[in-house]
Design a protein around this motif. Structure first.
Motif, PDB file in Angstrom:
ATOM      1  N   HIS A  67       0.846  -1.198   0.000  1.00  0.00           N
ATOM      2  CA  HIS A  67       0.000   0.000   0.000  1.00  0.00           C
ATOM      3  C   HIS A  67       0.879   1.245   0.000  1.00  0.00           C
ATOM      4  O   HIS A  67       0.620   2.201   0.733  1.00  0.00           O
ATOM      5  CB  HIS A  67      -0.927   0.007   1.218  1.00  0.00           C
ATOM      6  CG  HIS A  67      -2.009  -1.018   1.147  1.00  0.00           C
ATOM      7  ND1 HIS A  67      -2.835  -1.327   2.217  1.00  0.00           N
ATOM      8  CD2 HIS A  67      -2.416  -1.818   0.127  1.00  0.00           C
ATOM      9  CE1 HIS A  67      -3.687  -2.268   1.856  1.00  0.00           C
ATOM     10  NE2 HIS A  67      -3.455  -2.587   0.589  1.00  0.00           N
ATOM     11  N   GLN A  93       2.039  -8.734   1.709  1.00  0.00           N
ATOM     12  CA  GLN A  93       1.045  -9.533   0.985  1.00  0.00           C
ATOM     13  C   GLN A  93       1.411 -11.019   1.041  1.00  0.00           C
ATOM     14  O   GLN A  93       0.528 -11.876   1.197  1.00  0.00           O
ATOM     15  CB  GLN A  93       0.956  -9.080  -0.470  1.00  0.00           C
ATOM     16  CG  GLN A  93      -0.124  -9.790  -1.285  1.00  0.00           C
ATOM     17  CD  GLN A  93      -1.523  -9.553  -0.737  1.00  0.00           C
ATOM     18  OE1 GLN A  93      -1.944  -8.415  -0.599  1.00  0.00           O
ATOM     19  NE2 GLN A  93      -2.231 -10.621  -0.417  1.00  0.00           N
ATOM     20  N   GLU A 103      -5.250  -9.864   7.649  1.00  0.00           N
ATOM     21  CA  GLU A 103      -5.431  -8.479   7.239  1.00  0.00           C
ATOM     22  C   GLU A 103      -6.611  -7.852   7.977  1.00  0.00           C
ATOM     23  O   GLU A 103      -7.650  -8.474   8.163  1.00  0.00           O
ATOM     24  CB  GLU A 103      -5.645  -8.394   5.733  1.00  0.00           C
ATOM     25  CG  GLU A 103      -5.688  -6.967   5.214  1.00  0.00           C
ATOM     26  CD  GLU A 103      -5.426  -6.879   3.724  1.00  0.00           C
ATOM     27  OE1 GLU A 103      -5.057  -5.799   3.262  1.00  0.00           O
ATOM     28  OE2 GLU A 103      -5.584  -7.905   3.031  1.00  0.00           O
ATOM     29  N   LYS A 105      -9.823  -5.450   8.584  1.00  0.00           N
ATOM     30  CA  LYS A 105     -10.977  -5.133   7.749  1.00  0.00           C
ATOM     31  C   LYS A 105     -11.587  -3.811   8.216  1.00  0.00           C
ATOM     32  O   LYS A 105     -11.342  -3.353   9.318  1.00  0.00           O
ATOM     33  CB  LYS A 105     -12.035  -6.242   7.837  1.00  0.00           C
ATOM     34  CG  LYS A 105     -11.516  -7.635   7.489  1.00  0.00           C
ATOM     35  CD  LYS A 105     -11.082  -7.730   6.033  1.00  0.00           C
ATOM     36  CE  LYS A 105     -10.626  -9.139   5.696  1.00  0.00           C
ATOM     37  NZ  LYS A 105     -10.143  -9.253   4.290  1.00  0.00           N
ATOM     38  N   SER A 110      -5.462  -0.999   8.201  1.00  0.00           N
ATOM     39  CA  SER A 110      -4.105  -0.650   7.766  1.00  0.00           C
ATOM     40  C   SER A 110      -3.220  -1.882   7.865  1.00  0.00           C
ATOM     41  O   SER A 110      -3.436  -2.751   8.710  1.00  0.00           O
ATOM     42  CB  SER A 110      -3.537   0.468   8.639  1.00  0.00           C
ATOM     43  OG  SER A 110      -2.169   0.687   8.347  1.00  0.00           O
ATOM     44  N   ARG A 111      -2.246  -1.952   6.991  1.00  0.00           N
ATOM     45  CA  ARG A 111      -1.275  -3.049   7.036  1.00  0.00           C
ATOM     46  C   ARG A 111      -0.034  -2.672   7.844  1.00  0.00           C
ATOM     47  O   ARG A 111       0.913  -3.449   7.905  1.00  0.00           O
ATOM     48  CB  ARG A 111      -0.856  -3.435   5.622  1.00  0.00           C
ATOM     49  CG  ARG A 111      -1.942  -4.128   4.814  1.00  0.00           C
ATOM     50  CD  ARG A 111      -1.424  -4.568   3.449  1.00  0.00           C
ATOM     51  NE  ARG A 111      -2.401  -5.362   2.723  1.00  0.00           N
ATOM     52  CZ  ARG A 111      -2.173  -5.934   1.544  1.00  0.00           C
ATOM     53  NH1 ARG A 111      -0.987  -5.776   0.954  1.00  0.00           N
ATOM     54  NH2 ARG A 111      -3.102  -6.648   0.949  1.00  0.00           N
ATOM     55  N   THR A 227      -6.250   6.844  -2.766  1.00  0.00           N
ATOM     56  CA  THR A 227      -5.692   5.763  -3.567  1.00  0.00           C
ATOM     57  C   THR A 227      -6.722   4.644  -3.647  1.00  0.00           C
ATOM     58  O   THR A 227      -7.752   4.679  -2.971  1.00  0.00           O
ATOM     59  CB  THR A 227      -4.392   5.201  -2.950  1.00  0.00           C
ATOM     60  OG1 THR A 227      -4.708   4.597  -1.682  1.00  0.00           O
ATOM     61  CG2 THR A 227      -3.350   6.291  -2.731  1.00  0.00           C
ATOM     62  N   ASP A 228      -6.446   3.637  -4.443  1.00  0.00           N
ATOM     63  CA  ASP A 228      -7.376   2.522  -4.621  1.00  0.00           C
ATOM     64  C   ASP A 228      -7.592   1.739  -3.339  1.00  0.00           C
ATOM     65  O   ASP A 228      -8.633   1.101  -3.166  1.00  0.00           O
ATOM     66  CB  ASP A 228      -6.872   1.571  -5.716  1.00  0.00           C
ATOM     67  CG  ASP A 228      -6.882   2.209  -7.092  1.00  0.00           C
ATOM     68  OD1 ASP A 228      -7.620   3.199  -7.268  1.00  0.00           O
ATOM     69  OD2 ASP A 228      -6.147   1.730  -7.977  1.00  0.00           O
ATOM     70  N   PHE A 229      -6.606   1.742  -2.430  1.00  0.00           N
ATOM     71  CA  PHE A 229      -6.735   0.953  -1.211  1.00  0.00           C
ATOM     72  C   PHE A 229      -7.045   1.807   0.017  1.00  0.00           C
ATOM     73  O   PHE A 229      -6.897   1.350   1.150  1.00  0.00           O
ATOM     74  CB  PHE A 229      -5.461   0.126  -0.965  1.00  0.00           C
ATOM     75  CG  PHE A 229      -4.179   0.809  -1.352  1.00  0.00           C
ATOM     76  CD1 PHE A 229      -3.580   0.503  -2.569  1.00  0.00           C
ATOM     77  CD2 PHE A 229      -3.583   1.739  -0.531  1.00  0.00           C
ATOM     78  CE1 PHE A 229      -2.411   1.130  -2.945  1.00  0.00           C
ATOM     79  CE2 PHE A 229      -2.414   2.361  -0.894  1.00  0.00           C
ATOM     80  CZ  PHE A 229      -1.822   2.050  -2.115  1.00  0.00           C
ATOM     81  N   ASP A 250       2.975   3.744   4.840  1.00  0.00           N
ATOM     82  CA  ASP A 250       1.813   3.109   4.255  1.00  0.00           C
ATOM     83  C   ASP A 250       0.776   4.194   3.953  1.00  0.00           C
ATOM     84  O   ASP A 250       0.433   5.002   4.815  1.00  0.00           O
ATOM     85  CB  ASP A 250       1.255   2.082   5.245  1.00  0.00           C
ATOM     86  CG  ASP A 250       0.166   1.216   4.650  1.00  0.00           C
ATOM     87  OD1 ASP A 250      -0.851   1.789   4.230  1.00  0.00           O
ATOM     88  OD2 ASP A 250       0.328  -0.012   4.612  1.00  0.00           O
ATOM     89  N   THR A 252      -2.304   4.155   3.744  1.00  0.00           N
ATOM     90  CA  THR A 252      -3.556   4.091   4.490  1.00  0.00           C
ATOM     91  C   THR A 252      -3.486   4.843   5.808  1.00  0.00           C
ATOM     92  O   THR A 252      -4.527   5.084   6.430  1.00  0.00           O
ATOM     93  CB  THR A 252      -3.942   2.631   4.780  1.00  0.00           C
ATOM     94  OG1 THR A 252      -2.927   2.018   5.589  1.00  0.00           O
ATOM     95  CG2 THR A 252      -4.110   1.847   3.493  1.00  0.00           C
TER      96      THR A 252
END
Length: 301
Positions: A67, A93, A103, A105, A110-111, A227-229, A250, A252
């Motif tokens: 991310h 990942q 992960e 939800k 956040s990762r 962003t997409d995530f 990151d 996120t």
């Protein structure tokens, strides 16, 4: 910059290169953690100076959340190619796919916390006995407690109450089998020192650090890049904003700042006048009062 600042930077540079050389002298298989952010870029620059004209005698490792901002990854890959440097990518990942971590939800997922397992696995899989990085004491109160040489037990954990003395910059890297060290060559640097050094040394950095226009939204007072995530609420308006990033992590959990600073000189002026800390836009630090210290005890950098 004044002569005082130039002299001060030379002292910090000499100290950091001394620490990096001590790592190579005391450890068999060290690695430099590299995120593509300004602090890790400066550490890599210092390592190159410390061993010039020879190559840097250790690889770099990026703990990749997946991310990241695309500008950061593009810069990382270009720098590695230009310097012919070995880069190891430890992927969050992959940790998820292997069932090593679960992960998060939800809207605020956040990762960032998941990096700890990936980092420890990367150290174990590659048999690294020392991991250097660009953490600085002025960034966050938990990092202010850290010594240059930070011992980690065989679980990769840190005990802030049981650190080794470092009188006269004498470093003790002795360890038992399975243990390792984290080393922070730029511990005594400030954000201002980093920017002045980048200007003095003409170090190339990602464009994301300079003012630019990008789609953003505001969440809990923090400007977030879209962003997409990074999902948004229906009430969060995405619009083009003129921003830059003071720290890169990151996407996120890393916020931007409204800024028109488009040169290093303008960034330095901006940093000199701000009253908000560099990590003030990092939502991962705000999850609890001791969020960073808790993560560091678990093995986070």
């Amino acid at each position: 910059m004044s002569n005082y600042n130039l002299s001060h930077l030379k002292e910090l540079e000499a100290e950091a290169m001394f620490v990096i050389r001590e790592v190579v002298a005391q450890f068999e298989n060290p690695v430099l953690l590299f995120s593509g952010g300004k602090d890790s870029i400066v550490c890599f620059h210092l390592a190159r100076k410390a061993f010039f004209p020879a190559k840097v005698p250790f690889p770099l490792m990026h703990v990749d959340t997946g991310h990241n901002f695309p500008e950061t990854i593009a810069f990382r890959d270009r720098l590695m190619k230009e310097t012919n440097t070995k880069l190891i990518v430890a992927s969050v990942q992959d940790s998820i796919d292997q069932g090593r971590v679960v992960e998060e939800k939800g809207l605020l997922a956040s990762r960032n916390k998941l990096q700890t397992t990936t980092l420890l696995d990367g150290i174990e899989n590659n048999k690294f006995d020392c991991a250097m990085g660009g953490a600085r004491r002025d960034e966050e109160k938990a990092r202010a407690k850290e010594r240059f040489f930070s011992h980690r037990d065989d679980f990769g954990q840190w005990d802030p109450k049981n650190q080794r003395p470092e009188l006269w910059n004498i470093f003790n890297g002795k360890k038992n089998m399975g243990e390792h060290f984290r080393v922070f060559p730029i511990s005594n640097w400030t954000e201002m020192d980093i920017w002045q050094y980048i200007l003095q040394e003409k170090i190339d950095i990602p464009e994301i650090y300079f003012s630019h226009t990008r789609p953003c939204f505001v969440r809990d007072g923090i400007i977030m890049g879209k962003t997409d995530f990074v999902p948004t609420k229906e009430t969060e308006e995405v619009r083009d904003m003129v921003v830059r990033f003071r720290t890169i992590g990151d996407a996120t959990c890393t916020g931007a700042v409204a800024s028109t600073a488009s040169t290093l000189e303008e960034i330095i002026e901006e940093v000199a006048s701000t009253r908000v800390t560099e990590r003030g836009g990092r939502s991962d630090d705000k999850r609890s009062e001791a969020a960073m210290e808790d993560r560091k005890k678990e093995g986070y950098f």
